[in-house]
Scaffold this motif. Structure first.
Motif, mmCIF file in Angstrom:
data_model
loop_
_atom_site.group_PDB
_atom_site.id
_atom_site.type_symbol
_atom_site.label_atom_id
_atom_site.label_comp_id
_atom_site.label_asym_id
_atom_site.label_seq_id
_atom_site.Cartn_x
_atom_site.Cartn_y
_atom_site.Cartn_z
ATOM 1 N N ALA A 53 35.142 2.549 -29.178
ATOM 2 C CA ALA A 53 34.023 1.960 -29.390
ATOM 3 C C ALA A 53 33.891 0.348 -29.198
ATOM 4 O O ALA A 53 32.511 0.241 -28.160
ATOM 5 N N ALA A 54 34.474 -0.442 -29.193
ATOM 6 C CA ALA A 54 34.697 -1.927 -28.703
ATOM 7 C C ALA A 54 34.321 -2.008 -27.325
ATOM 8 O O ALA A 54 33.711 -2.764 -26.935
ATOM 9 N N MET A 58 31.342 -3.377 -24.873
ATOM 10 C CA MET A 58 31.377 -4.470 -24.194
ATOM 11 C C MET A 58 30.919 -3.867 -22.784
ATOM 12 O O MET A 58 30.269 -4.775 -22.061
ATOM 13 N N ILE A 59 31.359 -2.893 -22.404
ATOM 14 C CA ILE A 59 31.094 -2.159 -21.120
ATOM 15 C C ILE A 59 29.399 -1.991 -21.142
ATOM 16 O O ILE A 59 28.874 -2.270 -19.935
ATOM 17 N N ALA A 65 23.402 -6.467 -19.015
ATOM 18 C CA ALA A 65 23.329 -7.662 -18.333
ATOM 19 C C ALA A 65 23.257 -7.902 -16.960
ATOM 20 O O ALA A 65 22.568 -8.627 -16.365
ATOM 21 N N ALA A 66 24.420 -7.358 -16.452
ATOM 22 C CA ALA A 66 24.451 -7.406 -15.101
ATOM 23 C C ALA A 66 23.255 -6.654 -14.267
ATOM 24 O O ALA A 66 22.740 -7.245 -13.097
ATOM 25 N N VAL A 79 34.813 -3.039 -11.603
ATOM 26 C CA VAL A 79 35.923 -1.953 -11.847
ATOM 27 C C VAL A 79 37.167 -2.624 -11.654
ATOM 28 O O VAL A 79 38.185 -2.289 -12.440
ATOM 29 N N ASP A 80 37.647 -3.314 -10.808
ATOM 30 C CA ASP A 80 38.926 -3.698 -10.575
ATOM 31 C C ASP A 80 39.367 -4.789 -11.583
ATOM 32 O O ASP A 80 40.213 -4.933 -12.163
ATOM 33 N N THR A 81 38.346 -5.623 -11.932
ATOM 34 C CA THR A 81 38.483 -6.475 -13.335
ATOM 35 C C THR A 81 38.923 -5.826 -14.419
ATOM 36 O O THR A 81 39.536 -6.204 -15.128
#
Length: 103
Positions: A53-54, A58-59, A65-66, A79-81
């Motif tokens: 859930a956390a 976050m995602i 936001a992005a 994705v890489d990050t």
């Protein structure tokens, strides 16, 4: 659609449990994977339900936001990050390698 779903979730009545329920539903595959990892002996920072859930929250916030903030992030970079293996932990905060954070 991601933006609309995120905005809708923020308008749910407090205490209704709707946002938590949606988050649990949306992160079910991640929760199942984390539970499997724990069964295989991998250490998790908490219960699979809470960790999933956390991570999902976050995602979701990062995506919102992005998409709405003009961050100009490349999908591949994100994705890489988020999937790059972490460096081995030593348990020291200074091992986070945050430039200038612990000087």
């Amino acid at each position: 659609m991601v933006v609309a779903l995120f905005q809708r979730s923020m308008t749910e009545p407090p205490g209704s449990g709707q946002v938590w329920g949606r988050l649990l539903e949306d992160t079910a595959p991640l929760r199942e994977h984390l539970a499997y990892m724990r069964e295989e002996g991998r250490e998790l920072p908490g219960e699979p339900e809470l960790v999933a859930a956390a991570m999902g929250a976050m995602i979701s916030m990062l995506g919102y936001a992005a998409m709405t903030g003009g961050a100009g992030l490349d999908d591949g970079e994100v994705v890489d990050t988020l999937t790059r293996p972490a460096a081995p932990r030593t348990g020291r905060l200074t091992d986070l390698h945050l430039p200038g954070a612990f000087t």
